[in-house]
Motif scaffolding. Structure first.
Motif, PDB file in Angstrom:
ATOM      1  N   HIS A  86      48.253  45.287  21.163  1.00 37.74           N
ATOM      2  CA  HIS A  86      48.356  44.503  22.396  1.00 37.74           C
ATOM      3  C   HIS A  86      47.329  43.378  22.411  1.00 37.74           C
ATOM      4  N   THR A 123      52.196  37.028  29.540  1.00 37.70           N
ATOM      5  CA  THR A 123      53.650  37.114  29.736  1.00 37.70           C
ATOM      6  C   THR A 123      54.371  37.130  28.398  1.00 37.70           C
ATOM      7  N   ARG A 124      54.027  36.160  27.537  1.00 39.46           N
ATOM      8  CA  ARG A 124      54.694  36.099  26.232  1.00 39.46           C
ATOM      9  C   ARG A 124      54.319  37.295  25.360  1.00 39.46           C
ATOM     10  N   ALA A 176      53.612  40.306  26.379  1.00 43.78           N
ATOM     11  CA  ALA A 176      54.348  41.474  26.873  1.00 43.78           C
ATOM     12  C   ALA A 176      55.779  41.450  26.361  1.00 43.78           C
ATOM     13  N   GLN A 177      56.372  40.242  26.342  1.00 46.06           N
ATOM     14  CA  GLN A 177      57.733  40.127  25.830  1.00 46.06           C
ATOM     15  C   GLN A 177      57.796  40.469  24.341  1.00 46.06           C
ATOM     16  N   CYS A 178      56.820  39.992  23.569  1.00 43.54           N
ATOM     17  CA  CYS A 178      56.786  40.286  22.123  1.00 43.54           C
ATOM     18  C   CYS A 178      56.554  41.764  21.856  1.00 43.54           C
ATOM     19  N   SER A 179      55.804  42.407  22.741  1.00 39.86           N
ATOM     20  CA  SER A 179      55.453  43.821  22.550  1.00 39.86           C
ATOM     21  C   SER A 179      56.461  44.764  23.179  1.00 39.86           C
ATOM     22  N   ASN A 180      57.455  44.204  23.862  1.00 37.04           N
ATOM     23  CA  ASN A 180      58.502  45.006  24.509  1.00 37.04           C
ATOM     24  C   ASN A 180      57.947  45.978  25.540  1.00 37.04           C
ATOM     25  N   ILE A 181      56.966  45.517  26.319  1.00 37.67           N
ATOM     26  CA  ILE A 181      56.441  46.318  27.428  1.00 37.67           C
ATOM     27  C   ILE A 181      56.332  45.411  28.642  1.00 37.67           C
ATOM     28  N   VAL A 182      56.201  46.029  29.801  1.00 39.03           N
ATOM     29  CA  VAL A 182      56.047  45.228  31.019  1.00 39.03           C
ATOM     30  C   VAL A 182      54.641  44.647  31.054  1.00 39.03           C
ATOM     31  N   GLN A 183      54.472  43.523  31.746  1.00 35.92           N
ATOM     32  CA  GLN A 183      53.189  42.825  31.736  1.00 35.92           C
ATOM     33  C   GLN A 183      52.079  43.660  32.360  1.00 35.92           C
ATOM     34  N   ARG A 234      47.775  51.166  19.608  1.00 36.24           N
ATOM     35  CA  ARG A 234      48.595  50.282  20.452  1.00 36.24           C
ATOM     36  C   ARG A 234      47.733  49.265  21.188  1.00 36.24           C
TER      37      ARG A 234
END
Length: 320
Positions: free
Chosen positions: A8, A19-20, A22-29, A4
Motif C-alpha cells: 500500500h 484515490t489512484r 486504492a484503485q490500483c490496489s483493489n481496495i477502498v480508499q 500488504r
C-alpha cells in the motif's frame, strides 16, 4: 508490519494519490488510508505530506521507500525460488546409499534418468555403511537413503524398494557347486568371504546363522562387492549373496539355493518425516524416489509403485 502495508505504501508513493493507489490496489480508499496510518504509527514518523491536490513523500518516506522496494523484491524472489523448487526447476538432492547395491538397482542409470528429467537439480551422493548413513539422515545432511530394511531406524519413514533372496555363491569347481540346495548347517564349516560388519548383507547373514544357532568362520572381510565376488571365483571361500548378483556373475561363479531357510535381502528407501502429519519429502527426493520405486517394482512382485508406508523394523541399528 505486514506485507500488504508495504504494498500500500509503495502504491501511494508511486501514484502520489490515495484515490489512484486504492484503485490500483483493489481496495477502498478508507482501508488504504487506515493501512498507511497504522504503518506510520508503527514507524513513529510521517511518511507522506498530504494536500488536497497531491500526496508527496517526506524525507523519512523517501528513505523508507528504498528499503520497502528492496523488501518487496526479496519477497518476489523468494516466491519465485519456492515455485522453482516445487516445480523442480532448481534445488538439491542429497542422497545416500549403502555399498554394493544389487545389480537390479542401477544407480548410475537412475541418476542419469533423474538428471535428464531435472537437469537443474544439484545431486550430492554419499555412500557408506548403514549406521553412517543413519547418522547423516537423522542430522538431515542427506534427505533420502537406500539401505537394508533391518538397518532402517524406527524413527524414519521407509518404503521397501526390492526383496531378493540370498543364495550360496562359490567357485565353479567347489564341491557344493553341483548341489541343488544346501543348508546353513552344511555351510557352517566352510570359510566365508563377507563384508565388514554393518556393510552390505553382513548383518543379515550373521542373524541367520545366529537364529539357527550355528557358527561360521569369516576368512576374508571386504568392503565392496566386486572384491568379494573375485575372491569367491578364485576359490578362497564361499558367500551368501543376493540372487540377482549371482545371476549376473553366472559365467564366473556357481550359485546354489538355500534349503530350510529363506534369507531375503530387503532394501528400503528411508527418510525423515511422518506421512501421518504430512511431514514428507521435498520435491527433488520425492521425484527420485518415484524413479527408484519404478526400477525396483519387478523385484517386489508389483507392477505399480505402492503408496509410502512406515515400515516395521525388526532389528534397528543404534546410530549413536
Amino acid at each position: 508490519m505486514e506485507l500488504r502495508q508495504l504494498l500500500h505504501f509503495v502504491a501511494v508513493a508511486e501514484e502520489e494519490s490515495f484515490t489512484r493507489a486504492a484503485q490500483c490496489s483493489n481496495i477502498v480508499q478508507s482501508a488504504l488510508s487506515t493501512s498507511i496510518r497504522q504503518l506510520e504509527e508503527e514507524l513513529g514518523a510521517r511518511l507522506f505530506v498530504r494536500s488536497t491536490r497531491k500526496v508527496r513523500l517526506t524525507a523519512v518516506g523517501r528513505a523508507f521507500l528504498e528499503k520497502a522496494n528492496i523488501a518487496l523484491e526479496a519477497v518476489r524472489q523468494g516466491k519465485e525460488l519456492v515455485a522453482d523448487i516445487r516445480s523442480l526447476r532448481r534445488g538439491k538432492l542429497a542422497l545416500g546409499t549403502v555399498q554394493s547395491l544389487p545389480s537390479f538397482i542401477d544407480l548410475p542409470a537412475l541418476l542419469e534418468n533423474f538428471h535428464d528429467q531435472h537437469p537443474d537439480i544439484e545431486v550430492r551422493l554419499c555412500q557408506g555403511s548403514a549406521s553412517h548413513l543413519i547418522e547423516k539422515i537423522r542430522s538431515r545432511e542427506i534427505e533420502l537413503v537406500i539401505l537394508p530394511v533391518e538397518a532402517a531406524h524406527p524413527d524414519l519413514s521407509s518404503q521397501m524398494i526390492c526383496c531378493d533372496p540370498l543364495v550360496l555363491a562359490c567357485a565353479m569347481e567347489h564341491h557344493l557347486a553341483e548341489m541343488d540346495k544346501v543348508t546353513l548347517k552344511e555351510l557352517s564349516g566352510e570359510p566365508f568371504i563377507d563384508f565388514e560388519p554393518t556393510y552390505g548383507t553382513r548383518e543379515l547373514v550373521d542373524h541367520a546363522f545366529a537364529d539357527a544357532r550355528l557358527e561360521r568362520r569369516v576368512a576374508f572381510e571386504v568392503s565392496d562387492l566386486n572384491t568379494l565376488l573375485e575372491l569367491v571365483a578364485r576359490g578362497l571361500g564361499v558367500a551368501l549373496i543376493p540372487q540377482a548378483v549371482a545371476l549376473a556373475r553366472k559365467n564366473s561363479i556357481a550359485h546354489v539355493q538355500l534349503a530350510g531357510v529363506e534369507i531375503c535381502w530387503e532394501l528400503a528407501a528411508a527418510y525423515n518425516g511422518d506421512i501421518a502429519t504430512d511431514d514428507v519429502l521435498d520435491a527433488a527426493p520425492a521425484a527420485f524416489l518415484r524413479l527408484l520405486m519404478q526400477q525396483g517394482a519387478g523385484h517386489r512382485g508389483e507392477e505399480e509403485t505402492p503408496e509410502l508406508v512406515k515400515l516395521a523394523v525388526p532389528h534397528p541399528v543404534d546410530a549413536t
